[in-house]
Scaffold this motif. Structure first.
Motif, PDB file in Angstrom:
ATOM      1  N   ILE A 198       8.318  -5.530   3.118  1.00 57.07           N
ATOM      2  CA  ILE A 198       7.866  -4.701   4.244  1.00 57.07           C
ATOM      3  C   ILE A 198       6.684  -5.366   4.947  1.00 57.07           C
ATOM      4  O   ILE A 198       6.653  -5.440   6.188  1.00 57.07           O
ATOM      5  CB  ILE A 198       7.481  -3.291   3.758  1.00 57.07           C
ATOM      6  N   CYS A 199       5.723  -5.853   4.183  1.00 53.11           N
ATOM      7  CA  CYS A 199       4.537  -6.480   4.777  1.00 53.11           C
ATOM      8  C   CYS A 199       4.907  -7.711   5.595  1.00 53.11           C
ATOM      9  O   CYS A 199       4.396  -7.902   6.716  1.00 53.11           O
ATOM     10  CB  CYS A 199       3.525  -6.842   3.690  1.00 53.11           C
ATOM     11  N   ARG A 200       5.798  -8.532   5.070  1.00 54.24           N
ATOM     12  CA  ARG A 200       6.223  -9.725   5.816  1.00 54.24           C
ATOM     13  C   ARG A 200       6.948  -9.338   7.105  1.00 54.24           C
ATOM     14  O   ARG A 200       6.708  -9.927   8.162  1.00 54.24           O
ATOM     15  CB  ARG A 200       7.104 -10.612   4.940  1.00 54.24           C
ATOM     16  N   ALA A 201       7.822  -8.337   7.027  1.00 54.41           N
ATOM     17  CA  ALA A 201       8.559  -7.897   8.217  1.00 54.41           C
ATOM     18  C   ALA A 201       7.612  -7.302   9.255  1.00 54.41           C
ATOM     19  O   ALA A 201       7.760  -7.559  10.458  1.00 54.41           O
ATOM     20  CB  ALA A 201       9.626  -6.878   7.821  1.00 54.41           C
ATOM     21  N   ALA A 202       6.637  -6.517   8.818  1.00 55.87           N
ATOM     22  CA  ALA A 202       5.677  -5.909   9.741  1.00 55.87           C
ATOM     23  C   ALA A 202       4.862  -6.975  10.465  1.00 55.87           C
ATOM     24  O   ALA A 202       4.638  -6.879  11.679  1.00 55.87           O
ATOM     25  CB  ALA A 202       4.759  -4.956   8.993  1.00 55.87           C
ATOM     26  N   GLU A 203       4.435  -7.982   9.749  1.00 51.68           N
ATOM     27  CA  GLU A 203       3.689  -9.081  10.369  1.00 51.68           C
ATOM     28  C   GLU A 203       4.565  -9.854  11.357  1.00 51.68           C
ATOM     29  O   GLU A 203       4.146 -10.149  12.468  1.00 51.68           O
ATOM     30  CB  GLU A 203       3.158 -10.045   9.300  1.00 51.68           C
ATOM     31  N   ARG A 204       5.758 -10.180  10.920  1.00 50.29           N
ATOM     32  CA  ARG A 204       6.678 -10.959  11.758  1.00 50.29           C
ATOM     33  C   ARG A 204       7.004 -10.217  13.056  1.00 50.29           C
ATOM     34  O   ARG A 204       7.023 -10.804  14.123  1.00 50.29           O
ATOM     35  CB  ARG A 204       7.947 -11.251  10.948  1.00 50.29           C
ATOM     36  N   ARG A 205       7.237  -8.911  12.965  1.00 49.11           N
ATOM     37  CA  ARG A 205       7.624  -8.091  14.122  1.00 49.11           C
ATOM     38  C   ARG A 205       6.440  -7.434  14.821  1.00 49.11           C
ATOM     39  O   ARG A 205       6.623  -6.771  15.827  1.00 49.11           O
ATOM     40  CB  ARG A 205       8.602  -7.004  13.684  1.00 49.11           C
ATOM     41  N   LYS A 206       5.253  -7.543  14.222  1.00 53.40           N
ATOM     42  CA  LYS A 206       4.045  -6.925  14.773  1.00 53.40           C
ATOM     43  C   LYS A 206       4.211  -5.417  14.951  1.00 53.40           C
ATOM     44  O   LYS A 206       3.928  -4.841  15.998  1.00 53.40           O
ATOM     45  CB  LYS A 206       3.642  -7.607  16.086  1.00 53.40           C
ATOM     46  N   ILE A 207       4.655  -4.770  13.864  1.00 55.78           N
ATOM     47  CA  ILE A 207       4.902  -3.335  13.857  1.00 55.78           C
ATOM     48  C   ILE A 207       3.852  -2.657  12.975  1.00 55.78           C
ATOM     49  O   ILE A 207       3.636  -3.067  11.828  1.00 55.78           O
ATOM     50  CB  ILE A 207       6.307  -3.014  13.310  1.00 55.78           C
ATOM     51  N   THR A 208       3.226  -1.625  13.508  1.00 56.29           N
ATOM     52  CA  THR A 208       2.261  -0.865  12.719  1.00 56.29           C
ATOM     53  C   THR A 208       2.977  -0.220  11.543  1.00 56.29           C
ATOM     54  O   THR A 208       3.956   0.499  11.723  1.00 56.29           O
ATOM     55  CB  THR A 208       1.592   0.221  13.581  1.00 56.29           C
ATOM     56  N   THR A 209       2.482  -0.514  10.353  1.00 52.23           N
ATOM     57  CA  THR A 209       3.102  -0.037   9.116  1.00 52.23           C
ATOM     58  C   THR A 209       2.030   0.601   8.240  1.00 52.23           C
ATOM     59  O   THR A 209       1.000  -0.012   7.972  1.00 52.23           O
ATOM     60  CB  THR A 209       3.777  -1.203   8.378  1.00 52.23           C
ATOM     61  N   LEU A 210       2.289   1.836   7.824  1.00 50.85           N
ATOM     62  CA  LEU A 210       1.343   2.552   6.975  1.00 50.85           C
ATOM     63  C   LEU A 210       1.963   2.838   5.612  1.00 50.85           C
ATOM     64  O   LEU A 210       3.042   3.423   5.529  1.00 50.85           O
ATOM     65  CB  LEU A 210       0.933   3.868   7.626  1.00 50.85           C
ATOM     66  N   PHE A 211       1.265   2.421   4.567  1.00 47.14           N
ATOM     67  CA  PHE A 211       1.636   2.734   3.193  1.00 47.14           C
ATOM     68  C   PHE A 211       0.819   3.959   2.809  1.00 47.14           C
ATOM     69  O   PHE A 211      -0.408   3.892   2.742  1.00 47.14           O
ATOM     70  CB  PHE A 211       1.312   1.565   2.263  1.00 47.14           C
ATOM     71  N   ILE A 212       1.484   5.083   2.579  1.00 46.92           N
ATOM     72  CA  ILE A 212       0.794   6.336   2.307  1.00 46.92           C
ATOM     73  C   ILE A 212       1.012   6.716   0.848  1.00 46.92           C
ATOM     74  O   ILE A 212       2.151   6.806   0.380  1.00 46.92           O
ATOM     75  CB  ILE A 212       1.289   7.439   3.264  1.00 46.92           C
ATOM     76  N   ALA A 213      -0.121   6.940   0.139  1.00 42.53           N
ATOM     77  CA  ALA A 213      -0.052   7.256  -1.290  1.00 42.53           C
ATOM     78  C   ALA A 213      -1.295   8.036  -1.689  1.00 42.53           C
ATOM     79  O   ALA A 213      -2.284   8.065  -0.948  1.00 42.53           O
ATOM     80  CB  ALA A 213       0.033   5.976  -2.105  1.00 42.53           C
ATOM     81  N   ASN A 214      -1.254   8.620  -2.874  1.00 42.90           N
ATOM     82  CA  ASN A 214      -2.425   9.340  -3.363  1.00 42.90           C
ATOM     83  C   ASN A 214      -3.287   8.462  -4.272  1.00 42.90           C
ATOM     84  O   ASN A 214      -4.126   8.961  -5.003  1.00 42.90           O
ATOM     85  CB  ASN A 214      -2.029  10.642  -4.060  1.00 42.90           C
ATOM     86  N   HIS A 215      -3.068   7.170  -4.204  1.00 46.22           N
ATOM     87  CA  HIS A 215      -3.901   6.211  -4.921  1.00 46.22           C
ATOM     88  C   HIS A 215      -4.051   4.954  -4.053  1.00 46.22           C
ATOM     89  O   HIS A 215      -3.334   4.777  -3.070  1.00 46.22           O
ATOM     90  CB  HIS A 215      -3.309   5.867  -6.293  1.00 46.22           C
ATOM     91  N   TYR A 216      -4.978   4.107  -4.431  1.00 46.06           N
ATOM     92  CA  TYR A 216      -5.231   2.878  -3.686  1.00 46.06           C
ATOM     93  C   TYR A 216      -4.020   1.951  -3.753  1.00 46.06           C
ATOM     94  O   TYR A 216      -3.446   1.742  -4.829  1.00 46.06           O
ATOM     95  CB  TYR A 216      -6.470   2.170  -4.242  1.00 46.06           C
ATOM     96  N   ILE A 217      -3.626   1.399  -2.614  1.00 44.42           N
ATOM     97  CA  ILE A 217      -2.531   0.428  -2.538  1.00 44.42           C
ATOM     98  C   ILE A 217      -3.115  -0.896  -2.061  1.00 44.42           C
ATOM     99  O   ILE A 217      -3.673  -0.964  -0.955  1.00 44.42           O
ATOM    100  CB  ILE A 217      -1.428   0.899  -1.552  1.00 44.42           C
ATOM    101  N   LYS A 218      -2.988  -1.919  -2.869  1.00 46.79           N
ATOM    102  CA  LYS A 218      -3.478  -3.248  -2.483  1.00 46.79           C
ATOM    103  C   LYS A 218      -2.456  -3.895  -1.550  1.00 46.79           C
ATOM    104  O   LYS A 218      -1.278  -4.008  -1.890  1.00 46.79           O
ATOM    105  CB  LYS A 218      -3.691  -4.110  -3.717  1.00 46.79           C
ATOM    106  N   LEU A 219      -2.935  -4.295  -0.377  1.00 47.76           N
ATOM    107  CA  LEU A 219      -2.076  -4.920   0.631  1.00 47.76           C
ATOM    108  C   LEU A 219      -2.704  -6.221   1.100  1.00 47.76           C
ATOM    109  O   LEU A 219      -3.925  -6.382   1.038  1.00 47.76           O
ATOM    110  CB  LEU A 219      -1.905  -3.978   1.832  1.00 47.76           C
TER     111      LEU A 219
END
Length: 147
Positions: free
Chosen positions: A18-39
């Motif tokens: 997902i991260c690679r695709a978001a960067e490649r396409r320049k699409i705002t991507t939000l990872f939503i969770a109830n704990h810290y997500i390392k990106l």
């Protein structure tokens, strides 16, 4: 268009795709969770941490989601709500959920929950494998190419 990820149960390999695709396409991507997500550092990929609690992350995704967005989740009730908002849903295993198949998936989920509640042992999902990784990447690429 935005991508929202139900990140509480997201496999690391899917997160990386997902991260690679978001960067490649320049699409705002939000990872939503109830704990810290390392990106990875990115101007397009962000983590949103919500408070702990039943369905708090799911409710945040529903609140933010609009038609034409993509939501990545394996949570069937969440997927149903997203489909009602006319957004697209992909599971972590690359399945596309839509108006044609969500009702059957909800029924199966409810049946299995009833079985477990009555004490019957059920097996969980199969381990995540290479086939799942490829199916997810292919489905995400196809949906992004359509937009």
């Amino acid at each position: 268009m935005h991508i929202y990820v139900d990140a509480d149960g997201c496999p690391t390999v899917v997160k990386d795709i997902i991260c690679r695709a978001a960067e490649r396409r320049k699409i705002t991507t939000l990872f939503i969770a109830n704990h810290y997500i390392k990106l990875p550092p990115s101007s397009h990929v962000k983590s949103v941490q919500v408070s702990a609690g039943f369905d708090v992350a799911d409710n945040e995704i529903v609140k933010r989601c609009e038609s034409n967005d993509i939501v990545i989740t394996s949570d069937i009730p969440l997927a149903s709500e997203i489909i009602e908002k006319q957004a697209q849903v992909i599971t972590f295993r690359g399945e596309t959920l839509d108006k044609q198949n969500i009702r059957a998936r909800l029924n199966t989920r409810d049946f299995m929950e009833t079985m477990r509640a009555s004490g019957i042992q059920t097996s969980g999902p199969a381990p995540f494998g290479q086939r799942d990784k490829k199916a997810f990447a292919d489905t995400l690429d196809r949906l992004l190419a359509q937009s």
